[in-house]
Motif scaffolding. Structure first.
Motif, PDB file in Angstrom:
ATOM      1  N   CYS A  90      45.931 -27.075 -47.573  1.00  0.00           N
ATOM      2  CA  CYS A  90      46.797 -27.351 -48.733  1.00  0.00           C
ATOM      3  C   CYS A  90      46.037 -27.546 -50.237  1.00  0.00           C
ATOM      4  CB  CYS A  90      47.633 -28.596 -48.722  1.00  0.00           C
ATOM      5  SG  CYS A  90      46.587 -30.114 -49.003  1.00  0.00           S
ATOM      6  N   CYS A  96      41.096 -32.285 -48.049  1.00  0.00           N
ATOM      7  CA  CYS A  96      40.781 -30.753 -48.837  1.00  0.00           C
ATOM      8  C   CYS A  96      39.906 -31.073 -50.068  1.00  0.00           C
ATOM      9  CB  CYS A  96      42.079 -29.943 -49.114  1.00  0.00           C
ATOM     10  SG  CYS A  96      42.837 -29.284 -47.774  1.00  0.00           S
ATOM     11  N   CYS A 104      43.029 -31.015 -43.113  1.00  0.00           N
ATOM     12  CA  CYS A 104      43.967 -31.061 -43.937  1.00  0.00           C
ATOM     13  C   CYS A 104      45.260 -31.585 -43.394  1.00  0.00           C
ATOM     14  CB  CYS A 104      44.214 -29.714 -44.432  1.00  0.00           C
ATOM     15  SG  CYS A 104      45.606 -29.249 -45.617  1.00  0.00           S
TER      16      CYS A 104
HETATM   17 ZN    ZN Z   1      44.769 -30.347 -47.389  1.00  0.00          ZN
END
Ligand code: ZN
Ligand code: ZN
Length: 334
Positions: A90, A96, A104
């Protein structure tokens, strides 16, 4: 396009024809040359992992770009690319942002939560694809995309261990053994009981010792990596590593780990799991794989035999990696 599609958990994959998908912004439409078969595909088909259905499995894809979506794109039409398990992360969640896109919170996984490579074509997010070094043919390159690079992540999690045990000598272990031996390490291969052919295969690659998973290796291990989906191997491997040693579980799914005495963990031994991959893992792995260069042992099958191939993987009857070839008409001219 043609594909082998999973409609229902436990059912055989069904051959289907679908309209050719169009790449969205930042995506690629890829004509598939080869897709390796991973144990994770088996977990998807068997329902050990639950994702949306229907789905086209396969996450070790090598192909050529036939169409590029709108917007910025690192690849061009005609270029060879590899598509791995991590189809998209994402970019916003804390994992992330902190360089752990493998963890993630809202990922897409190729062949699990978005359609994968048991097909003539697929669409992938270009940012998560890799250029494949020229030293590898399509079929050779396919197993590198999961067995190779998630295996490499597991190998690095073993730290600076010198004497390494590999439990389950299949697609991933035969690649990682080559990396470890090239780096001057000692490799001990553990196979299912009576699997003389896997043991001979391990020795032929230069492993210092090969035996059965219940056996004691000739010397204490610094680390063990478990590729087989068998929880009972965790306490087994733990008893074979030295104080401070690590046991790395490299698979996405494992049967339950049986109880074991705390004394086996004592002495600062640790057990850890490896989840997915980051793009940095992929780049680092392809760099070292091309320098060695790693030799993949593969057996190729037509795409239409995907069900039979999954059964061979289930029974551990493939030396090295199985690869599906879709005999793509759009690649014949190239
Ligand atoms: Zn992520
Ligand atoms: Zn895989």
């Amino acid at each position: 396009m043609r594909a082998m599609q999973l409609d229902e958990v436990g059912a055989p994959l069904r051959p289907v024809e679908r309209p050719l998908p169009r790449p969205g912004p930042g995506e690629l439409l890829i004509a598939i040359a080869a897709c390796a078969v991973c144990r994770t595909d088996l977990h998807v088909v068997d329902g050990d992992l639950h994702g949306p259905l229907p789905i086209i499995p396969g996450h070790e894809i090598v192909g050529r770009v036939v169409e590029v979506g709108e917007g910025e794109n690192p690849f061009a039409v005609g270029q060879r690319v590899g598509v791995p398990w991590l189809g998209r992360a994402c970019g916003r969640c804390r994992y992330c942002r902190e360089g752990m896109e493998n963890l993630c919170d809202a990922p897409l996984f190729t062949g699990f939560s978005r359609d994968g490579g048991f097909a003539t074509h697929t669409v992938a997010d270009a940012r998560f694809c890799f250029a494949i070094p020229d030293v590898f043919e399509d079929v050779e390159a396919a197993p590198l995309l999961c067995a190779g690079l998630i295996g490499y992540r597991a190998y690095r999690m073993a730290g600076d261990a010198h004497r390494i045990g590999l439990y389950g000598f299949g697609a991933a272990a035969h690649l990682l053994a080559q990396v470890a031996l090239w780096e001057g390490k000692e490799v001990h291969a553990f196979t299912r009981p009576g699997d003389a052919s896997a043991q001979a295969f391990a020795r032929s690659l230069g492993c210092q010792w090969a035996g059965t998973s219940g056996e004691a290796p000739p010397a204490e291990l610094d680390a063990a990596i478990i590729f087989a989906p068998v929880g009972a191997l965790v306490p087994e491997a733990l008893r074979r590593v030295r104080k401070g040693g690590r046991v790395v579980c490299a698979g996405i799914h494992m049967s339950d780990i049986p109880a074991f005495p705390y004394a086996d963990l004592w002495g600062e031994r640790s057990i850890l799991s490896v989840a997915n991959l980051t793009r940095a893992d992929g780049t680092a792995f392809f760099d070292i794989a091309a320098r060695i260069p790693i030799r993949t042992t593969t057996t190729a099958f037509p795409l239409s035999e995907a069900n039979e191939v999954l059964e061979l993987v289930r029974r551990g009857q493939i030396n090295g990696a199985a690869v599906l070839i879709p005999e793509n008409p759009s690649l014949r001219s190239s």
